[in-house]
Design a protein around this motif. Structure first.
Motif, PDB file in Angstrom:
ATOM      1  N   PRO A  60      33.509   8.025 -80.378  1.00  7.26           N
ATOM      2  CA  PRO A  60      33.272   8.442 -78.988  1.00  7.26           C
ATOM      3  C   PRO A  60      33.424   7.265 -78.030  1.00  7.26           C
ATOM      4  O   PRO A  60      32.998   6.145 -78.335  1.00  7.26           O
ATOM      5  CB  PRO A  60      31.827   8.953 -79.011  1.00  7.26           C
ATOM      6  CG  PRO A  60      31.580   9.319 -80.436  1.00  7.26           C
ATOM      7  CD  PRO A  60      32.359   8.332 -81.243  1.00  7.26           C
ATOM      8  N   ARG A  61      34.039   7.551 -76.880  1.00 10.29           N
ATOM      9  CA  ARG A  61      34.177   6.525 -75.848  1.00 10.29           C
ATOM     10  C   ARG A  61      34.030   7.180 -74.485  1.00 10.29           C
ATOM     11  O   ARG A  61      34.799   8.057 -74.117  1.00 10.29           O
ATOM     12  CB  ARG A  61      35.533   5.826 -75.924  1.00 10.29           C
ATOM     13  CG  ARG A  61      35.622   4.554 -75.052  1.00 10.29           C
ATOM     14  CD  ARG A  61      37.031   4.034 -74.983  1.00 10.29           C
ATOM     15  NE  ARG A  61      37.876   4.876 -74.156  1.00 10.29           N
ATOM     16  CZ  ARG A  61      39.201   4.925 -74.220  1.00 10.29           C
ATOM     17  NH1 ARG A  61      39.838   4.203 -75.119  1.00 10.29           N
ATOM     18  NH2 ARG A  61      39.894   5.721 -73.426  1.00 10.29           N
ATOM     19  N   ALA A  62      33.009   6.733 -73.759  1.00 11.14           N
ATOM     20  CA  ALA A  62      32.770   7.299 -72.427  1.00 11.14           C
ATOM     21  C   ALA A  62      32.354   6.195 -71.459  1.00 11.14           C
ATOM     22  O   ALA A  62      31.439   6.355 -70.669  1.00 11.14           O
ATOM     23  CB  ALA A  62      31.704   8.385 -72.498  1.00 11.14           C
ATOM     24  N   GLY A  93      37.059  12.023 -79.455  1.00  9.81           N
ATOM     25  CA  GLY A  93      36.028  11.133 -78.939  1.00  9.81           C
ATOM     26  C   GLY A  93      35.991  11.020 -77.441  1.00  9.81           C
ATOM     27  O   GLY A  93      35.451  10.053 -76.894  1.00  9.81           O
ATOM     28  N   ARG A  94      36.515  12.034 -76.752  1.00  8.42           N
ATOM     29  CA  ARG A  94      36.592  11.968 -75.298  1.00  8.42           C
ATOM     30  C   ARG A  94      35.673  13.014 -74.673  1.00  8.42           C
ATOM     31  O   ARG A  94      35.402  14.071 -75.258  1.00  8.42           O
ATOM     32  CB  ARG A  94      38.024  12.165 -74.810  1.00  8.42           C
ATOM     33  CG  ARG A  94      38.977  11.093 -75.306  1.00  8.42           C
ATOM     34  CD  ARG A  94      38.549   9.705 -74.828  1.00  8.42           C
ATOM     35  NE  ARG A  94      39.369   8.656 -75.415  1.00  8.42           N
ATOM     36  CZ  ARG A  94      39.014   7.921 -76.458  1.00  8.42           C
ATOM     37  NH1 ARG A  94      37.842   8.143 -77.059  1.00  8.42           N
ATOM     38  NH2 ARG A  94      39.798   6.964 -76.914  1.00  8.42           N
ATOM     39  N   LEU A  95      35.240  12.728 -73.454  1.00 11.25           N
ATOM     40  CA  LEU A  95      34.356  13.632 -72.738  1.00 11.25           C
ATOM     41  C   LEU A  95      35.177  14.735 -72.081  1.00 11.25           C
ATOM     42  O   LEU A  95      36.182  14.465 -71.407  1.00 11.25           O
ATOM     43  CB  LEU A  95      33.592  12.868 -71.653  1.00 11.25           C
ATOM     44  CG  LEU A  95      32.653  13.726 -70.795  1.00 11.25           C
ATOM     45  CD1 LEU A  95      31.478  14.233 -71.627  1.00 11.25           C
ATOM     46  CD2 LEU A  95      32.167  12.941 -69.584  1.00 11.25           C
ATOM     47  N   ALA A  96      34.759  15.968 -72.264  1.00  8.36           N
ATOM     48  CA  ALA A  96      35.423  17.110 -71.640  1.00  8.36           C
ATOM     49  C   ALA A  96      34.567  17.655 -70.504  1.00  8.36           C
ATOM     50  O   ALA A  96      33.344  17.755 -70.640  1.00  8.36           O
ATOM     51  CB  ALA A  96      35.681  18.204 -72.664  1.00  8.36           C
ATOM     52  N   VAL A  97      35.222  18.002 -69.415  1.00 10.66           N
ATOM     53  CA  VAL A  97      34.619  18.821 -68.371  1.00 10.66           C
ATOM     54  C   VAL A  97      35.333  20.162 -68.451  1.00 10.66           C
ATOM     55  O   VAL A  97      36.545  20.237 -68.259  1.00 10.66           O
ATOM     56  CB  VAL A  97      34.782  18.196 -66.973  1.00 10.66           C
ATOM     57  CG1 VAL A  97      34.252  19.145 -65.906  1.00 10.66           C
ATOM     58  CG2 VAL A  97      34.058  16.857 -66.898  1.00 10.66           C
ATOM     59  N   ALA A  98      34.588  21.211 -68.794  1.00  9.29           N
ATOM     60  CA  ALA A  98      35.208  22.506 -69.097  1.00  9.29           C
ATOM     61  C   ALA A  98      34.526  23.628 -68.329  1.00  9.29           C
ATOM     62  O   ALA A  98      33.343  23.547 -68.008  1.00  9.29           O
ATOM     63  CB  ALA A  98      35.138  22.783 -70.598  1.00  9.29           C
ATOM     64  N   SER A  99      35.286  24.667 -68.056  1.00  5.85           N
ATOM     65  CA  SER A  99      34.754  25.843 -67.372  1.00  5.85           C
ATOM     66  C   SER A  99      33.838  26.633 -68.312  1.00  5.85           C
ATOM     67  O   SER A  99      34.001  26.576 -69.537  1.00  5.85           O
ATOM     68  CB  SER A  99      35.895  26.745 -66.898  1.00  5.85           C
ATOM     69  OG  SER A  99      36.660  26.116 -65.902  1.00  5.85           O
ATOM     70  N   PRO A 100      32.905  27.397 -67.751  1.00  9.60           N
ATOM     71  CA  PRO A 100      31.948  28.147 -68.586  1.00  9.60           C
ATOM     72  C   PRO A 100      32.517  29.452 -69.115  1.00  9.60           C
ATOM     73  O   PRO A 100      32.009  30.536 -68.822  1.00  9.60           O
ATOM     74  CB  PRO A 100      30.780  28.386 -67.624  1.00  9.60           C
ATOM     75  CG  PRO A 100      31.421  28.469 -66.280  1.00  9.60           C
ATOM     76  CD  PRO A 100      32.558  27.482 -66.305  1.00  9.60           C
TER      77      PRO A 100
END
Length: 343
Positions: free
Chosen positions: A152-154, A266-273
């Protein structure tokens, strides 16, 4: 069982000798089923881009007792009908809303003869009841992670460009376009770069051209033609991956494969609900507006974000490995085989 898998996708061979395909649904569904069946000792063939008449007249069609139709653009209903007349089982893989118009009509004609179908989400499995014969078996088999698990990398701090990534088919980029202006507004505080990785970049460029004012010093949109290596490199370079959808359209039926691959990488996702993403809410930022998710990510400590991603990777290793999904395909195929009347 002697299984013939049929697809109209472009299928090729990777450098390591494994099969790959242009469409994610083929790579993460049909080719997983193909590999699992072969590993389980099932006689299996793959028919790629065959005309129905040629397929019906082929030796593999005569030898197979079970046909599995994947994403097809030819009308193979005659193939399915001939298979039924010959006493063969007809199976179909459903990863799209067959109730919509367009390219998916041809697969809906095939599933009218199906003895069993495999659906990529629970909601699709529910809808499939209206498309298949009364006694057709339905299975929900999700798609495995395609990306290798990476640390993971953020680390989102710093003064340089915040690297945002969207990847997928050009058909789905319409879900990103409404968010671009709000994302561009955030660039007043931090320069953003959005990388769009997809097939048919001409379509993507046209859709994004007027979506937000671009300024190479503050907000920059870049386009890359998809292939597995480009996708992997883009994920490696990304800080945040954007996965928007639209519940008013067909996003409610989508599988979580892009979200799964983002977490694996390992990446951060911003996703719709959307429904298939909600079970992953602890491992990503689920938001109605992509700009809100970006803002929240920047306000959260990197360690907390990385712990979120790491927890998701543990779930993927247990439930979404290619080996585990392959076992689900084999279990379903054996259940179908066992249910066949014995002569």
């Amino acid at each position: 069982m002697k299984l013939l898998i049929i697809t109209d996708d472009a299928v090729g061979t990777r450098r390591d000798g494994r099969l790959t395909a242009q469409l994610a649904t083929t790579r993460l569904r049909l080719l997983i089923a193909y590999g699992a069946a072969q590993s389980a000792g099932v006689t299996t063939w793959l028919a790629v881009r065959h005309k129905p008449a040629d397929l019906i007249g082929s030796e593999v069609f005569r030898e197979a007792d079970t046909l599995l139709f994947g994403k097809t653009f030819e009308d193979h209903s005659a193939t399915a009908l001939e298979a039924k007349r010959a006493g063969k089982r007809v199976l179909a893989d459903i990863a799209d809303d067959l109730g919509s118009t367009g390219d998916f009509d041809v697969l809906r004609r095939v599933v009218a003869y199906a003895d069993g179908v495999f659906c990529s989400s629970a909601r699709l499995s529910e809808l499939a009841a209206a498309w298949v014969p009364e006694h057709c078996c339905r299975f929900c088999i999700e798609e495995p992670a395609e990306e290798a698990i990476r640390p993971p990398r953020a680390q989102l701090g710093g003064d340089g460009f915040l690297e945002l990534l969207w990847f997928g088919t050009s058909r789905n980029i319409v879900y990103l376009v409404p968010h671009l202006s709000e994302i561009a507004a955030l660039a007043e505080d931090r320069p953003f770069r959005v990388s769009l990785v997809c097939h048919e970049n001409t379509v993507a460029r046209q859709l994004c051209a007027a979506a937000a004012e671009q300024n190479e010093g503050l907000f920059d949109i870049r386009f890359q033609e998809w292939n597995p290596q480009v996708q992997a490199a883009a994920l490696d370079a990304a800080h945040i991956v954007l996965i928007p959808g639209d519940l008013a359209k067909d996003s409610a039926l989508k599988s979580p494969n892009r979200l799964i691959n983002t977490i694996a990488a390992g990446r951060l996702a911003v996703a719709s609900p959307i429904p298939s993403y909600l079970p992953f809410a602890d491992f990503a930022l689920i938001r109605d507006r992509m700009a809100d998710g970006i803002r929240d990510a920047l306000a959260e400590p990197a360690a907390a974000l990385e712990a979120r991603i790491g927890a998701g990777q543990k779930v993927l290793a247990e439930r979404y490995s290619q080996a585990e999904i392959g076992r689900q395909w084999i279990a379903a195929l054996r259940e179908i085989d066992a249910a066949r009347p014995r002569l």
